[in-house]
Design an enzyme around this catalytic site. Structure first.
Site, PDB file in Angstrom:
ATOM      1  N   THR A   1       0.821  -1.211   0.000  1.00 32.99           N
ATOM      2  CA  THR A   1       0.000   0.000   0.000  1.00 32.99           C
ATOM      3  C   THR A   1       0.861   1.269   0.000  1.00 32.99           C
ATOM      4  O   THR A   1       1.994   1.261   0.509  1.00 32.99           O
ATOM      5  CB  THR A   1      -0.912   0.004   1.245  1.00 32.99           C
ATOM      6  OG1 THR A   1      -1.438   1.318   1.447  1.00 32.99           O
ATOM      7  CG2 THR A   1      -0.153  -0.367   2.511  1.00 32.99           C
TER       8      THR A   1
ATOM      9  N   TYR B   1      -2.011  -0.344  10.610  1.00 30.06           N
ATOM     10  CA  TYR B   1      -2.153  -0.909   9.247  1.00 30.06           C
ATOM     11  C   TYR B   1      -0.898  -0.618   8.428  1.00 30.06           C
ATOM     12  O   TYR B   1      -0.357  -1.509   7.754  1.00 30.06           O
ATOM     13  CB  TYR B   1      -3.390  -0.324   8.571  1.00 30.06           C
ATOM     14  CG  TYR B   1      -3.555  -0.713   7.113  1.00 30.06           C
ATOM     15  CD1 TYR B   1      -4.034  -1.967   6.745  1.00 30.06           C
ATOM     16  CD2 TYR B   1      -3.243   0.194   6.091  1.00 30.06           C
ATOM     17  CE1 TYR B   1      -4.200  -2.307   5.400  1.00 30.06           C
ATOM     18  CE2 TYR B   1      -3.403  -0.144   4.755  1.00 30.06           C
ATOM     19  CZ  TYR B   1      -3.879  -1.394   4.411  1.00 30.06           C
ATOM     20  OH  TYR B   1      -4.030  -1.741   3.085  1.00 30.06           O
TER      21      TYR B   1
HETATM   22  N1  LIG Z   1      -8.508  -1.606  -2.594  1.00 22.01           N
HETATM   23  C1  LIG Z   1      -7.501  -0.767  -2.502  1.00 22.01           C
HETATM   24  O1  LIG Z   1      -7.633   0.405  -2.884  1.00 22.01           O
HETATM   25  C2  LIG Z   1      -6.175  -1.234  -1.948  1.00 22.01           C
HETATM   26  C3  LIG Z   1      -5.113  -0.293  -1.867  1.00 22.01           C
HETATM   27  C4  LIG Z   1      -3.882  -0.715  -1.362  1.00 22.01           C
HETATM   28  C5  LIG Z   1      -3.706  -2.019  -0.972  1.00 22.01           C
HETATM   29  N2  LIG Z   1      -4.743  -2.897  -1.037  1.00 22.01           N
HETATM   30  C6  LIG Z   1      -4.510  -4.286  -0.620  1.00 22.01           C
HETATM   31  O2  LIG Z   1      -5.024  -5.160  -1.615  1.00 22.01           O
HETATM   32  C7  LIG Z   1      -5.520  -6.345  -0.994  1.00 22.01           C
HETATM   33  C8  LIG Z   1      -6.946  -6.617  -1.450  1.00 22.01           C
HETATM   34  O3  LIG Z   1      -7.769  -5.520  -1.104  1.00 22.01           O
HETATM   35  P1  LIG Z   1      -9.318  -5.436  -1.447  1.00 22.01           P
HETATM   36  O4  LIG Z   1      -9.631  -4.020  -1.690  1.00 22.01           O
HETATM   37  O5  LIG Z   1      -9.662  -6.464  -2.460  1.00 22.01           O
HETATM   38  O6  LIG Z   1      -9.936  -5.808  -0.036  1.00 22.01           O
HETATM   39  P2  LIG Z   1     -11.120  -6.834   0.344  1.00 22.01           P
HETATM   40  O7  LIG Z   1     -11.419  -6.591   1.779  1.00 22.01           O
HETATM   41  O8  LIG Z   1     -12.235  -6.723  -0.627  1.00 22.01           O
HETATM   42  O9  LIG Z   1     -10.416  -8.250   0.168  1.00 22.01           O
HETATM   43  C9  LIG Z   1      -9.649  -8.864   1.189  1.00 22.01           C
HETATM   44  C10 LIG Z   1     -10.142 -10.290   1.346  1.00 22.01           C
HETATM   45  O10 LIG Z   1      -9.335 -10.933   2.340  1.00 22.01           O
HETATM   46  C11 LIG Z   1     -10.178 -11.732   3.149  1.00 22.01           C
HETATM   47  N3  LIG Z   1      -9.514 -11.912   4.440  1.00 22.01           N
HETATM   48  C12 LIG Z   1      -9.385 -10.997   5.445  1.00 22.01           C
HETATM   49  N4  LIG Z   1      -8.700 -11.527   6.469  1.00 22.01           N
HETATM   50  C13 LIG Z   1      -8.375 -12.801   6.099  1.00 22.01           C
HETATM   51  C14 LIG Z   1      -7.672 -13.848   6.734  1.00 22.01           C
HETATM   52  N5  LIG Z   1      -7.188 -13.707   7.979  1.00 22.01           N
HETATM   53  N6  LIG Z   1      -7.510 -15.019   6.073  1.00 22.01           N
HETATM   54  C15 LIG Z   1      -8.043 -15.180   4.824  1.00 22.01           C
HETATM   55  N7  LIG Z   1      -8.738 -14.228   4.191  1.00 22.01           N
HETATM   56  C16 LIG Z   1      -8.897 -13.053   4.819  1.00 22.01           C
HETATM   57  C17 LIG Z   1     -11.492 -10.964   3.244  1.00 22.01           C
HETATM   58  O11 LIG Z   1     -12.601 -11.787   3.572  1.00 22.01           O
HETATM   59  C18 LIG Z   1     -11.599 -10.377   1.836  1.00 22.01           C
HETATM   60  O12 LIG Z   1     -12.343 -11.223   0.978  1.00 22.01           O
HETATM   61  C19 LIG Z   1      -5.366  -6.137   0.505  1.00 22.01           C
HETATM   62  O13 LIG Z   1      -4.178  -6.776   0.911  1.00 22.01           O
HETATM   63  C20 LIG Z   1      -5.230  -4.645   0.661  1.00 22.01           C
HETATM   64  O14 LIG Z   1      -4.464  -4.285   1.799  1.00 22.01           O
HETATM   65  C21 LIG Z   1      -5.969  -2.531  -1.521  1.00 22.01           C
END
Ligand SMILES: NC(=O)c1ccc[n+]([C@@H]2O[C@H](COP(=O)([O-])OP(=O)(O)OC[C@H]3O[C@@H](n4cnc5c(N)ncnc54)[C@H](O)[C@@H]3O)[C@@H](O)[C@H]2O)c1
Length: 363
Positions: A132, A175
């Site tokens: 991130t 985070y």
């Molecule tokens: N969406 C963004 O803008 C963004 C920006 C920077 C980084 N990220 C990173 O990208 C990744 C995906 O983000 P997203 O937006 O799809 O989020 P999201 O919350 O939609 O997806 C994360 C998934 O991980 C699952 N999860 C959570 N804890 C878990 C665990 N302990 N074991 C197994 N599964 C678990 C959740 O149920 C969810 O389906 C994350 O690592 C997030 O930090 C996202």
């Protein structure tokens, strides 16, 4: 597992029922790959994503309901995977402040578990990790000007290019620390153990299947609220700027990481829409107003901890190394998400539609 078998073995997507994971899995499945989605379904709404994937792709999708904190489970699943995309995470700064221990266990311990499972597997599948922009902290030293609609860096070069990977790491919030720590472990496992790993430090990603809420996924959240005729809370002045990236472009970047692994391995890249897709919150609200026909209602609140006033990625290093370039600009992407939400997501009731139509209390 031989190199050839790696290409035909299933792809493991941790967090594959989440927003980004669903889009990535859908692309891989559509291309004929087997996909293992490992997810504990802790994010509200993601079970629907899984149902959608299942309905479209049936048997090529294998769902493992499980947790990245479960090391033994990861050993088993990684042993069958040809490549790994690690997306499972506790994703919100706000929740990390409420419960830093849980955030640490999922984001840092969970990532270490995965790295150890990969290191222990004979075939050592390649790994793409979703980090991130929060690893660069609040960026308080970046001098900004207020244009009335958005913040802009005073330095024209920074305005033109965005922030590069040479920014010092400065983890803010639990985070930021847990994802930043994981980011560093992933890079170090390339250095210390020779694993094939790449880190993408992602800015704001948006698109279909996003269960956006106030804590994470703000573009979708704003649209969902506006379509439901409900007010959006702006934390801070709304002039803060992000470079938003449409999820299909991110999926292209993931696949480029995989295809160019020998060149990219052991490196971290900033990933976002870049200066061409930099938007302030107020500008996005304005665009949403054009799409829905009414300015969204807005309520105001104080700045949130660690919120960057300006973050725009310089994706030059990744473009040069991989040939990747985003194809969907912010206007087009917001329109697509709006259309998708209207069709598939938001239960816009008659009463809410009327409230949205009224729209007269918009700030
Ligand atoms: N969406 C963004 O803008 C963004 C920006 C920077 C980084 N990220 C990173 O990208 C990744 C995906 O983000 P997203 O937006 O799809 O989020 P999201 O919350 O939609 O997806 C994360 C998934 O991980 C699952 N999860 C959570 N804890 C878990 C665990 N302990 N074991 C197994 N599964 C678990 C959740 O149920 C969810 O389906 C994350 O690592 C997030 O930090 C996202």
């Amino acid at each position: 597992m031989t190199a050839n078998a790696r290409d035909t073995a299933p792809v493991l997507v941790t967090g594959g029922a989440g927003f980004i994971g669903t889009n990535l899995s859908a692309r891989l499945l559509a291309g004929g790959r087997q996909v293992i989605v490992l997810d504990n379904l802790s994010r509200a709404g993601v079970a629907r994503n899984l149902q959608w994937l299942r309905a479209r792709h049936g048997d090529r999708l294998e769902f493992v309901e499980g947790d990245v904190r479960d090391r033994a489970l990861l050993d088993k699943v990684v042993g069958r995977a040809g490549e790994v995309f690690h997306l499972a995470a506790q994703v919100a700064v706000t929740s990390s402040l409420d419960d830093p221990g849980a955030d640490f266990e999922v984001n840092l311990r969970g990532t270490l578990n995965l790295l150890e499972a990969i290191r222990g597997a004979g075939h050592r599948p390649p790994l793409v990790f979703t980090s991130t922009n929060k690893v660069y902290g609040a960026l308080g030293d970046v001098e900004l000007e207020d244009t009335g609609r958005r913040y802009e860096p005073s330095d024209p070069e920074l305005r033109g290019r965005g922030l590069g990977e040479d920014r010092p790491l400065d983890f803010h919030s639990p985070y930021g620390c847990s994802k930043g720590g994981a980011d560093q472990y992933v890079l170090d496992y390339a250095r210390s153990y020779g694993l094939d790993t790449v880190v993408l430090r992602m800015s704001c990603i948006y698109g279909p299947h996003q269960c956006g809420n106030e804590d994470q996924g703000w573009v979708a959240h704003f649209l969902i609220r506006a379509l439901a005729g409900e007010p959006v809370t702006l934390y801070g002045d709304g002039l803060q700027v992000r470079d938003i990236l449409y999820v299909e472009d991110l999926v292209d970047a993931f696949l480029a990481c995989r295809d160019r692994m020998p060149v990219l391995r052991g490196r971290a890249f900033n990933m976002g829409g870049g200066p061409a897709n930099a938007v302030s919150l107020l500008e996005v609200l304005e665009r949403i107003g054009q799409l829905t026909g009414h300015p969204p209602r807005v309520e105001h609140s104080n700045w949130r901890t660690g919120d960057q006033r300006y973050y725009v990625s310089d994706t030059g290093a990744f473009r040069a190394a991989s040939g990747w370039a985003p194809r969907v600009d912010a206007d087009e992407g917001i329109t697509r998400l709006h259309d998708w939400l209207r069709e598939f997501h938001v239960p816009v009731t008659g009463a809410r539609r009327e409230a949205a139509a009224a729209g007269s209390s918009a700030a």
